[in-house]
Design a protein around this motif. Structure first.
Motif, PDB file in Angstrom:
ATOM      1  N   VAL A  40      -5.092 -13.719  20.799  1.00  0.00           N
ATOM      2  CA  VAL A  40      -6.203 -14.631  20.546  1.00  0.00           C
ATOM      3  C   VAL A  40      -7.239 -13.779  19.836  1.00  0.00           C
ATOM      4  O   VAL A  40      -7.596 -12.703  20.317  1.00  0.00           O
ATOM      5  N   SER A  41      -7.702 -14.248  18.682  1.00  0.00           N
ATOM      6  CA  SER A  41      -8.619 -13.414  17.910  1.00  0.00           C
ATOM      7  C   SER A  41      -9.580 -14.268  17.090  1.00  0.00           C
ATOM      8  O   SER A  41      -9.163 -15.159  16.351  1.00  0.00           O
ATOM      9  N   ASP A  42     -10.854 -13.976  17.254  1.00  0.00           N
ATOM     10  CA  ASP A  42     -11.920 -14.611  16.490  1.00  0.00           C
ATOM     11  C   ASP A  42     -12.653 -13.505  15.740  1.00  0.00           C
ATOM     12  O   ASP A  42     -12.661 -12.355  16.203  1.00  0.00           O
ATOM     13  N   PRO A  43     -13.275 -13.802  14.605  1.00  0.00           N
ATOM     14  CA  PRO A  43     -14.041 -12.769  13.909  1.00  0.00           C
ATOM     15  C   PRO A  43     -15.125 -12.134  14.791  1.00  0.00           C
ATOM     16  O   PRO A  43     -15.472 -10.967  14.606  1.00  0.00           O
ATOM     17  N   SER A  44     -15.622 -12.879  15.757  1.00  0.00           N
ATOM     18  CA  SER A  44     -16.631 -12.342  16.664  1.00  0.00           C
ATOM     19  C   SER A  44     -15.954 -11.803  17.924  1.00  0.00           C
ATOM     20  O   SER A  44     -15.327 -12.566  18.672  1.00  0.00           O
ATOM     21  N   PRO A  45     -16.078 -10.507  18.198  1.00  0.00           N
ATOM     22  CA  PRO A  45     -15.508  -9.950  19.426  1.00  0.00           C
ATOM     23  C   PRO A  45     -16.049 -10.622  20.688  1.00  0.00           C
ATOM     24  O   PRO A  45     -15.338 -10.752  21.682  1.00  0.00           O
ATOM     25  N   LEU A  46     -17.295 -11.073  20.654  1.00  0.00           N
ATOM     26  CA  LEU A  46     -17.861 -11.758  21.818  1.00  0.00           C
ATOM     27  C   LEU A  46     -17.153 -13.095  22.067  1.00  0.00           C
ATOM     28  O   LEU A  46     -16.905 -13.471  23.215  1.00  0.00           O
ATOM     29  N   THR A  47     -16.815 -13.790  21.006  1.00  0.00           N
ATOM     30  CA  THR A  47     -16.087 -15.044  21.146  1.00  0.00           C
ATOM     31  C   THR A  47     -14.687 -14.788  21.690  1.00  0.00           C
ATOM     32  O   THR A  47     -14.229 -15.482  22.600  1.00  0.00           O
ATOM     33  N   THR A  48     -14.010 -13.780  21.143  1.00  0.00           N
ATOM     34  CA  THR A  48     -12.670 -13.433  21.622  1.00  0.00           C
ATOM     35  C   THR A  48     -12.705 -13.108  23.109  1.00  0.00           C
ATOM     36  O   THR A  48     -11.896 -13.612  23.893  1.00  0.00           O
ATOM     37  N   ALA A  49     -13.655 -12.275  23.522  1.00  0.00           N
ATOM     38  CA  ALA A  49     -13.772 -11.904  24.941  1.00  0.00           C
ATOM     39  C   ALA A  49     -14.065 -13.124  25.806  1.00  0.00           C
ATOM     40  O   ALA A  49     -13.508 -13.265  26.901  1.00  0.00           O
ATOM     41  N   SER A  50     -14.902 -14.018  25.313  1.00  0.00           N
ATOM     42  CA  SER A  50     -15.244 -15.232  26.072  1.00  0.00           C
ATOM     43  C   SER A  50     -14.029 -16.143  26.236  1.00  0.00           C
ATOM     44  O   SER A  50     -13.831 -16.728  27.303  1.00  0.00           O
ATOM     45  N   ILE A  51     -13.225 -16.258  25.196  1.00  0.00           N
ATOM     46  CA  ILE A  51     -12.026 -17.089  25.284  1.00  0.00           C
ATOM     47  C   ILE A  51     -11.048 -16.487  26.292  1.00  0.00           C
ATOM     48  O   ILE A  51     -10.494 -17.200  27.132  1.00  0.00           O
ATOM     49  N   TYR A  52     -10.843 -15.177  26.218  1.00  0.00           N
ATOM     50  CA  TYR A  52      -9.955 -14.532  27.184  1.00  0.00           C
ATOM     51  C   TYR A  52     -10.466 -14.725  28.604  1.00  0.00           C
ATOM     52  O   TYR A  52      -9.690 -14.958  29.530  1.00  0.00           O
ATOM     53  N   ARG A  53     -11.754 -14.651  28.772  1.00  0.00           N
ATOM     54  CA  ARG A  53     -12.331 -14.852  30.115  1.00  0.00           C
ATOM     55  C   ARG A  53     -12.052 -16.273  30.623  1.00  0.00           C
ATOM     56  O   ARG A  53     -11.708 -16.468  31.783  1.00  0.00           O
ATOM     57  N   LEU A  54     -12.201 -17.270  29.753  1.00  0.00           N
ATOM     58  CA  LEU A  54     -11.896 -18.648  30.137  1.00  0.00           C
ATOM     59  C   LEU A  54     -10.409 -18.796  30.477  1.00  0.00           C
ATOM     60  O   LEU A  54     -10.052 -19.382  31.498  1.00  0.00           O
ATOM     61  N   LEU A  55      -9.531 -18.251  29.634  1.00  0.00           N
ATOM     62  CA  LEU A  55      -8.093 -18.341  29.884  1.00  0.00           C
ATOM     63  C   LEU A  55      -7.729 -17.702  31.228  1.00  0.00           C
ATOM     64  O   LEU A  55      -6.969 -18.276  32.009  1.00  0.00           O
ATOM     65  N   LEU A  56      -8.279 -16.533  31.507  1.00  0.00           N
ATOM     66  CA  LEU A  56      -8.000 -15.863  32.779  1.00  0.00           C
ATOM     67  C   LEU A  56      -8.545 -16.646  33.964  1.00  0.00           C
ATOM     68  O   LEU A  56      -7.902 -16.732  35.010  1.00  0.00           O
ATOM     69  N   ALA A  57      -9.724 -17.233  33.808  1.00  0.00           N
ATOM     70  CA  ALA A  57     -10.302 -18.027  34.900  1.00  0.00           C
ATOM     71  C   ALA A  57      -9.426 -19.234  35.222  1.00  0.00           C
ATOM     72  O   ALA A  57      -9.184 -19.546  36.391  1.00  0.00           O
ATOM     73  N   VAL A  58      -8.927 -19.899  34.191  1.00  0.00           N
ATOM     74  CA  VAL A  58      -8.061 -21.057  34.410  1.00  0.00           C
ATOM     75  C   VAL A  58      -6.749 -20.614  35.064  1.00  0.00           C
ATOM     76  O   VAL A  58      -6.286 -21.223  36.031  1.00  0.00           O
ATOM     77  N   LEU A  59      -6.157 -19.537  34.564  1.00  0.00           N
ATOM     78  CA  LEU A  59      -4.923 -19.037  35.174  1.00  0.00           C
ATOM     79  C   LEU A  59      -5.144 -18.650  36.629  1.00  0.00           C
ATOM     80  O   LEU A  59      -4.294 -18.903  37.487  1.00  0.00           O
ATOM     81  N   TYR A  60      -6.283 -18.040  36.911  1.00  0.00           N
ATOM     82  CA  TYR A  60      -6.583 -17.651  38.293  1.00  0.00           C
ATOM     83  C   TYR A  60      -6.667 -18.882  39.194  1.00  0.00           C
ATOM     84  O   TYR A  60      -6.162 -18.879  40.310  1.00  0.00           O
TER      85      TYR A  60
END
Length: 105
Positions: A40-60
């Motif tokens: 998962v990759s966005d030009p903004s590292p903050l956006t990429t990190a936020s998306i990964y955080r959401l994905l992990l929260a849902v998986l959790y």
């Protein structure tokens, strides 16, 4: 008519496919097809990190791993259970609607 943008169904997550092409996928499609994505990759590292955080929260919330062994078992799977993902997202679908009438995200 009421506006809607449901994160579970709308394509919005920028995913790099194995061939290097970029496609936007929904939250559901990203989780169900995670094993087939390069990243998962966005030009903004903050956006990429936020998306990964959401994905992990849902998986959790779906799989509720409590120990490192639980996480390792999830990591070792060939993919996440689509039925578990569909059950969870179906139950909470209204909460993932950015423009929802009752519970906007």
């Amino acid at each position: 008519m009421t506006s809607s943008f449901n994160l579970t169904r709308e394509n919005w997550i920028p995913c790099v496919m194995p061939d290097g092409s970029v496609s936007e996928l929904s939250l559901r499609d990203t989780l169900v097809g995670a094993q087939g994505l390069r990243e998962v990759s966005d030009p903004s590292p903050l956006t990429t990190a936020s998306i990964y955080r959401l994905l992990l929260a849902v998986l959790y919330r779906i799989f509720a791993p409590q120990t490192m062994d639980d996480w390792l078992k999830l990591w070792g799977l060939e993919g996440f259970s689509s039925s578990a993902i569909d059950d969870y997202l179906g139950r909470w679908e209204g909460r993932f609607d950015l423009l929802g009438d009752h519970h906007p995200f």
